[in-house]
Design an enzyme around this catalytic site. Structure first.
Site, PDB file in Angstrom:
ATOM      1  N   ASP A  28       0.887  -1.012   0.035  1.00 55.61           N
ATOM      2  CA  ASP A  28      -0.194  -0.097   0.281  1.00 55.61           C
ATOM      3  C   ASP A  28       1.086   0.705  -0.034  1.00 55.61           C
ATOM      4  OD1 ASP A  28      -3.644   0.775   0.980  1.00 55.61           O
ATOM      5  OD2 ASP A  28      -1.490   2.348   1.115  1.00 55.61           O
ATOM      6  N   ILE A  29       0.631   2.114  -0.713  1.00 52.05           N
ATOM      7  CA  ILE A  29       1.560   3.104  -0.839  1.00 52.05           C
ATOM      8  C   ILE A  29       1.217   4.032   0.256  1.00 52.05           C
ATOM      9  CG2 ILE A  29      -0.239   4.319  -2.033  1.00 52.05           C
ATOM     10  CD1 ILE A  29       3.382   4.649  -3.323  1.00 52.05           C
ATOM     11  N   GLU A  87     -12.730   3.529  -0.706  1.00 48.17           N
ATOM     12  CA  GLU A  87     -11.446   4.557  -2.009  1.00 48.17           C
ATOM     13  C   GLU A  87     -11.420   3.801  -3.182  1.00 48.17           C
ATOM     14  OE1 GLU A  87      -7.956   6.168   0.125  1.00 48.17           O
ATOM     15  OE2 GLU A  87      -7.053   5.837  -1.796  1.00 48.17           O
ATOM     16  N   HIS A  92      -9.911  -5.254  -2.729  1.00 47.01           N
ATOM     17  CA  HIS A  92      -8.928  -5.997  -2.107  1.00 47.01           C
ATOM     18  C   HIS A  92      -8.884  -6.377  -0.921  1.00 47.01           C
ATOM     19  CE1 HIS A  92      -9.694  -1.615  -2.142  1.00 47.01           C
ATOM     20  NE2 HIS A  92      -8.938  -1.449  -1.515  1.00 47.01           N
ATOM     21  N   HIS A  94      -6.626  -5.896   2.584  1.00 43.52           N
ATOM     22  CA  HIS A  94      -5.126  -5.432   3.462  1.00 43.52           C
ATOM     23  C   HIS A  94      -4.558  -6.549   4.372  1.00 43.52           C
ATOM     24  CE1 HIS A  94      -6.426  -0.986   2.693  1.00 43.52           C
ATOM     25  NE2 HIS A  94      -7.690  -1.533   2.301  1.00 43.52           N
TER      26      HIS A  94
HETATM   27  P1  5GP Z   1      -9.630   1.235   0.462  1.00 45.50           P
HETATM   28  O1  5GP Z   1     -10.290   0.947  -0.972  1.00 45.50           O
HETATM   29  O2  5GP Z   1      -9.384  -0.170   0.864  1.00 45.50           O
HETATM   30  O3  5GP Z   1     -10.717   2.065   1.407  1.00 45.50           O
HETATM   31  O4  5GP Z   1      -8.403   1.548  -0.168  1.00 45.50           O
HETATM   32  C1  5GP Z   1      -7.707   1.684  -0.762  1.00 45.50           C
HETATM   33  C2  5GP Z   1      -6.106   1.267  -0.506  1.00 45.50           C
HETATM   34  O5  5GP Z   1      -5.140   1.345  -1.301  1.00 45.50           O
HETATM   35  C3  5GP Z   1      -5.737   2.603   0.215  1.00 45.50           C
HETATM   36  O6  5GP Z   1      -5.480   2.319   1.761  1.00 45.50           O
HETATM   37  C4  5GP Z   1      -4.428   3.411  -0.445  1.00 45.50           C
HETATM   38  O7  5GP Z   1      -3.402   4.022   0.430  1.00 45.50           O
HETATM   39  C5  5GP Z   1      -3.958   2.406  -1.416  1.00 45.50           C
HETATM   40  N1  5GP Z   1      -3.768   3.320  -2.303  1.00 45.50           N
HETATM   41  C6  5GP Z   1      -4.616   3.725  -3.441  1.00 45.50           C
HETATM   42  N2  5GP Z   1      -4.297   4.031  -4.292  1.00 45.50           N
HETATM   43  C7  5GP Z   1      -2.812   3.369  -4.332  1.00 45.50           C
HETATM   44  C8  5GP Z   1      -1.729   3.477  -5.266  1.00 45.50           C
HETATM   45  O8  5GP Z   1      -2.323   4.055  -6.728  1.00 45.50           O
HETATM   46  N3  5GP Z   1      -0.837   2.633  -4.633  1.00 45.50           N
HETATM   47  C9  5GP Z   1      -1.091   1.837  -4.538  1.00 45.50           C
HETATM   48  N4  5GP Z   1       0.200   0.819  -3.848  1.00 45.50           N
HETATM   49  N5  5GP Z   1      -1.920   1.804  -3.308  1.00 45.50           N
HETATM   50  C10 5GP Z   1      -3.032   2.915  -3.160  1.00 45.50           C
END
Ligand code: 5GP
Length: 132
Positions: A28-29, A87, A92, A94
Site C-alpha cells: 500500500d502506497i 476508496e 482488495h 489489506h
Molecule cells: P480502501 O479502498 O480499502 O478504502 O483504500 C484503498 C487503499 O489503496 C488505501 O489504503 C490507499 O492507500 C491504497 N492506494 C490507493 N491508490 C494506490 C496506488 O496508486 N498505489 C498503491 N500501492 N496503493 C494505493
C-alpha cells in the site's frame, strides 16, 4: 480500468510482492504500518462479496500465502486482515503486520514513506514468498 488494474498491467509502478495467474499483491502506497500489503484479483470487481465463491476462496488462500511471507519477513505478532474498499472500486484485502491493535488504525497512516525502505521491504517479503 481501475488504478489497481493499471498497477497489475505495469502502467503504474508499485512495490510488488507477488502474483499468480489470478491475483496480485503489492505494498500500500500509504501504509498504516510498514509492510502493509494489498491483495487484489486480476479481474475487476468493486465489492469483495460480489466475487464468485470459488474465486473468493482462492483469493483468501493467496492472501494466506502472502501473509505467511509477511510474517516471516517483518517483525510482528500477527498479520491483521481487513477489507474496506471505500476508496478504490477494485476489491482488495489489506494485510498489516501487527505488534498492537493501534498498528491497524487507518486514521494514522505513515506520511510520505521512505521509498528506499518500501523497496527493501518489498524485496524481503517477495523473497520470503518465493521461498515458501
Ligand atoms: P480502501 O479502498 O480499502 O478504502 O483504500 C484503498 C487503499 O489503496 C488505501 O489504503 C490507499 O492507500 C491504497 N492506494 C490507493 N491508490 C494506490 C496506488 O496508486 N498505489 C498503491 N500501492 N496503493 C494505493
Amino acid at each position: 480500468m481501475t488504478i489497481f488494474s493499471k498497477i497489475i498491467a505495469g502502467e503504474i509502478p508499485s512495490y510488488k510482492i507477488a502474483e499468480n495467474d489470478r491475483f496480485f499483491a503489492f505494498l500500500d502506497i500509504n501504509p498504516v504500518n510498514w509492510g502493509h500489503t494489498l491483495v487484489v484479483p486480476k479481474t475487476e470487481t468493486d465489492y469483495i462479496f460480489d466475487i464468485p465463491d470459488a474465486e473468493l476462496g482462492e483469493m483468501m488462500v493467496f492472501a494466506k500465502k502472502v501473509a505467511t511471507a509477511l510474517k516471516s519477513a517483518m517483525p510482528c505478532r500477527k498479520i491483521g486482515v481487513t477489507v474496506l474498499g471505500l476508496e478504490v472500486p477494485h476489491a482488495h484485502i489489506h494485510l498489516v503486520p501487527l505488534q498492537k491493535e493501534g498498528d491497524m488504525d487507518f486514521r494514522n497512516k505513515i506520511s510520505d514513506p521512505d521509498p528506499a525502505r518500501m523497496r527493501e521491504i518489498a524485496e524481503k517479503v517477495s523473497a520470503a514468498f518465493e521461498a515458501e
